[in-house]
Design an enzyme around this catalytic site. Sequence first.
Site, PDB file in Angstrom:
ATOM      1  N   ARG A   1       0.842  -1.192   0.000  1.00  0.00           N
ATOM      2  CA  ARG A   1       0.000   0.000   0.000  1.00  0.00           C
ATOM      3  C   ARG A   1       0.881   1.247   0.000  1.00  0.00           C
ATOM      4  NH1 ARG A   1      -5.212   0.676   3.997  1.00  0.00           N
ATOM      5  NH2 ARG A   1      -6.075   2.589   3.113  1.00  0.00           N
TER       6      ARG A   1
ATOM      7  N   HIS B   1      -5.131 -10.987   9.077  1.00  0.00           N
ATOM      8  CA  HIS B   1      -3.756 -10.511   9.274  1.00  0.00           C
ATOM      9  C   HIS B   1      -3.752  -9.013   8.965  1.00  0.00           C
ATOM     10  CE1 HIS B   1       0.528 -10.069   9.223  1.00  0.00           C
ATOM     11  NE2 HIS B   1       0.503  -9.669   7.961  1.00  0.00           N
TER      12      HIS B   1
END
Length: 330
Positions: free
Chosen positions: A93, A188
Amino acid sequence: MTNNRVRVAVTGAAGQIGYALVFRIASGQMFGPNTEVELNLLELEPALPSLEGVAMELDDCAFPLLKRIVCTADLNKAMDGVNWALLVGSVPRKQGMERSDLLQINGGIFTKQGQAINDYASDDVRVFVVGNPCNTNCLIAMNHAKDVPSDRFYAMTTLDELRARTQLAKKAGVDITAVTQMTIWGNHSATQYPDFYNAKINGTSAARVINDQTWLKETFVSTVQQRGAAVIKARGSSSAASAANAIITGVNHLVTDTPAGESFSMCRRSKGEYGVDEGLIFSFPCRREHGELKVVENMEFNDFGRERFNITLNELRSERDTVKSLGLLD
């Protein structure tokens, strides 16, 4: 004396995690001293020179168990005949990127990887997803590998579990081996629930041994949830050696029967256990018994635990709905 051989695909093999991982696989740490290894290493075309350097170093180690190395940017070639596919590579990201953007970009990658696994991998292939967001990337890959049984797909919360075990051991002033049955529930991500109530320290609930609810509910939970970000802040890049170590440990859990009185965390396709939607890739407490992976049953939650469980479950539902709306799931 070797009596076995395994072919392993590693994606993103020249990246930091891949670089920390492949030598340990080749040395026998993942599959044991009696299993020969073939490595199919996948990278993007621009990274192939770097990958060739990794292969040179692997050769220079003269590992007795390492019998073959393939370096390629061809996904189908990388998955050809593999018994294990370790999907490490993904797009991280970046600033200004929405989570839906991240899901869409990686969704395209894991769609293709699932298709290649379906078409080219060995009939007994198992798939271990590390690249984030790993739960939903795993879901996408699984959805595009229709011929591979869904119970052969896993995503990693092993690193989270090991982080949690260490924090509990340090706080209690005990050896790391005293901490058992440490479960990471759910995604996660920063919503994961490290379950200190059901974890044990020398056989007693960690919550009773430590007996500091404020530390457990606030400091411990947030430390485990935010540990990846803390590592990035401290060293300027994400966890690599510890992630590679967790991959070794996680796969080892899946190929070795679990000792009595122990369990491990693993993301796998839900069959409705603990009220989780069937089909979600969710981290559960697991055991391997006589070669079969089972979810540990009858764990109980108090109000705090149930609230945390629902938060991470809802996030995974949201991720599933997002990728479905993007056309990445059937």
